[in-house]
Write an enzyme that holds these catalytic residues in place. Sequence first.
Site, mmCIF file in Angstrom:
data_model
loop_
_atom_site.group_PDB
_atom_site.id
_atom_site.type_symbol
_atom_site.label_atom_id
_atom_site.label_comp_id
_atom_site.label_asym_id
_atom_site.label_seq_id
_atom_site.Cartn_x
_atom_site.Cartn_y
_atom_site.Cartn_z
ATOM 1 N N ARG A 46 -15.907 7.206 -32.338
ATOM 2 C CA ARG A 46 -17.097 7.254 -31.669
ATOM 3 C C ARG A 46 -16.662 6.967 -30.120
ATOM 4 N NH1 ARG A 46 -21.011 3.849 -32.153
ATOM 5 N NH2 ARG A 46 -20.998 3.902 -34.292
ATOM 6 N N TYR A 98 -32.688 25.480 -17.185
ATOM 7 C CA TYR A 98 -32.343 25.847 -18.867
ATOM 8 C C TYR A 98 -33.568 25.402 -19.577
ATOM 9 C CZ TYR A 98 -30.135 26.293 -23.478
ATOM 10 O OH TYR A 98 -29.864 26.401 -24.444
ATOM 11 N N ASP A 171 -26.587 21.032 -13.009
ATOM 12 C CA ASP A 171 -25.998 21.616 -14.356
ATOM 13 C C ASP A 171 -25.206 22.994 -13.771
ATOM 14 O OD1 ASP A 171 -25.723 23.509 -16.612
ATOM 15 O OD2 ASP A 171 -27.633 22.841 -17.438
ATOM 16 N N LYS A 196 -20.195 27.373 -23.030
ATOM 17 C CA LYS A 196 -20.075 28.636 -22.114
ATOM 18 C C LYS A 196 -18.686 28.858 -21.565
ATOM 19 C CE LYS A 196 -24.252 28.382 -23.632
ATOM 20 N NZ LYS A 196 -25.530 27.691 -22.803
HETATM 21 C C1 LIG Z 1 -26.397 26.533 -23.020
HETATM 22 C C2 LIG Z 1 -26.910 25.947 -21.781
HETATM 23 C C3 LIG Z 1 -27.189 24.525 -21.752
HETATM 24 C C4 LIG Z 1 -27.340 23.756 -23.276
HETATM 25 O O1 LIG Z 1 -25.939 23.727 -23.768
HETATM 26 P P1 LIG Z 1 -25.586 23.754 -25.571
HETATM 27 O O2 LIG Z 1 -24.272 23.535 -25.479
HETATM 28 O O3 LIG Z 1 -26.151 24.915 -25.846
HETATM 29 O O4 LIG Z 1 -26.293 22.433 -25.974
HETATM 30 C C5 LIG Z 1 -27.505 23.694 -20.810
HETATM 31 N N1 LIG Z 1 -27.731 24.298 -19.743
HETATM 32 C C6 LIG Z 1 -27.435 25.655 -19.441
HETATM 33 C C7 LIG Z 1 -27.407 26.200 -17.943
HETATM 34 C C8 LIG Z 1 -26.829 26.496 -20.383
HETATM 35 O O5 LIG Z 1 -26.557 27.714 -20.250
#
Ligand SMILES: *Cc1c(COP(=O)(O)O)cnc(C)c1O
Length: 382
Positions: A46, A98, A171, A196
Site C-alpha cells: 500500500r 464530472y 481534471d 479512459k
Molecule cells: C470517468 C471520469 C471520472 C471518474 O473516474 P473513475 O475511474 O470512473 O473513478 C472522473 N472525471 C472524469 C472527467 C471522468 O470522465
Amino acid sequence: MRFATRAVHVGNEPDDATGAVAPPIYLASTYAQAGVGKTKGYEYSRTQNPTRERLERAVASLEGAKYGLAFSSGMAAISTVTGLLKKGDNVVICNDVYGGTHRLFNKVLRNYGITFSTADATDEVRFNTELKNERTKMVWFESPTNPLMLVLDIRRVARAARDYDLISVIDNTFASPYLQQPLRLGATIVVHSTTKYISGHSDLIGGALATSDRTLYQRLKFLQNAVGAVPSPFDCYLTLRGIRTLPLRMEQHSKNALAVARLLQNSRKVRAVYYPFLRASPYYRQARRQMKMGGGMLSFRLRRGFRSAQKFLRALRVFSVAESLGGVESLADHPARMTHASLPDEERKALGITDDLIRLSVGIEDKADLTEDIRNALAAVS
Ligand SMILES: *Cc1c(COP(=O)(O)O)cnc(C)c1O
C-alpha cells in the site's frame, strides 16, 4: 526527450535484475527485511510498490510534472485530493464537472463541513467574487467539459486561483496529456481517470494525479497511504502498456472525431454539434491555443428529441451504446438517460442535457467505417 519517446520509455526501463524489456509485475504485498527495519525501500505494497512507481513516473513525465501518484479509480484520486481540505473550507467548482465529482462534494464532503460553490469561469466578475471568499481554498475545473465540450481558458483560471493563493485542480481526463498539459499553464494539480484515454482499452478502472509542488506532493503521498485507495500492480502494468501508444491513439481519435463532427455538422437532421476543433465552435480559438488536437469526444443534438435519438442509437452498428469513454472502440451515450440520469431534472435541464443530446466517444477504427455508421444511423432518423 519528446512526448512520444517519453510515453514509450519512462516507467518502462528494462528490469535491473534480468534486463527484461517488458518489466515484471511485482505482485508482492510485503517485502523481506534483512534485519529489523533494514529494507530496500519497500515495506508494504500500500505504501510502496515497484510496478506502481513505474506508472507514477510515467504519468508525471506525460504531464511535465515532478511527481505522480496512482490510485484505484479516478474517483479515488479525486477524493484523495479533497483530503487536503478541512472542515469549513469551500471549493469553487467551475461550470460542468464530472457527475461523480459533483456527487462527492454534494453528498459526501458536505457531511464533513466542506462546502462548494459553483461559478461560471467565463464570467470574470462573479468568478472573482467566489474566489475572494476567505473560506475558498481550492478551484476545481475541467476542460473540455462533459458532455457539452465547453473549453475554459486554463491559463486564466489557474492564474486567478494563484492570485488568491488557492490550489487549482484540473481534471484532464477528456483531453489526456497528449493534447494539453495544464501544469505548464499554471495549474497546481492535475487529476485523471486513467480508466479512459491513459489506459485506453476499456479493461480497467484507475486514477492518477500529477503535481510539481513538493509540499503538496508529500501531503498527497501521505494521504495515498493513509486513505489506501491504491491500484493493483496488474492494473498498473496494463495502464503502463496503454501509455506506450497514447500518442498514436490520440492522433487517430482526434482525426476520426473531427471527421464525424464535420459529417454531423452538415446533416439537416442535426441541430447542433459540440466539438471545439470545428471552426464554427465558439471555443475554436481557445481550443487551438491550448490543445494540440480536438480529441475523441463530441456531442450533438438531433432534431425532434428522444424519438430520433432512440432511432439513431438503435441503428448504430460500429458504435456500441455504452457509458464511459476513451477506449479504442467507439461508444455512443445518451447522457440524459445514461451517464447523467442521476442528476435532478431541473439541474440537468439547466446544464442543457436534454433528451435530444447524444455523446460520442470516437474510437480508433477506420474513419470510413465510422462515418458510414453515423451516416446510416442518421438515415434511420425520419
Ligand atoms: C470517468 C471520469 C471520472 C471518474 O473516474 P473513475 O475511474 O470512473 O473513478 C472522473 N472525471 C472524469 C472527467 C471522468 O470522465
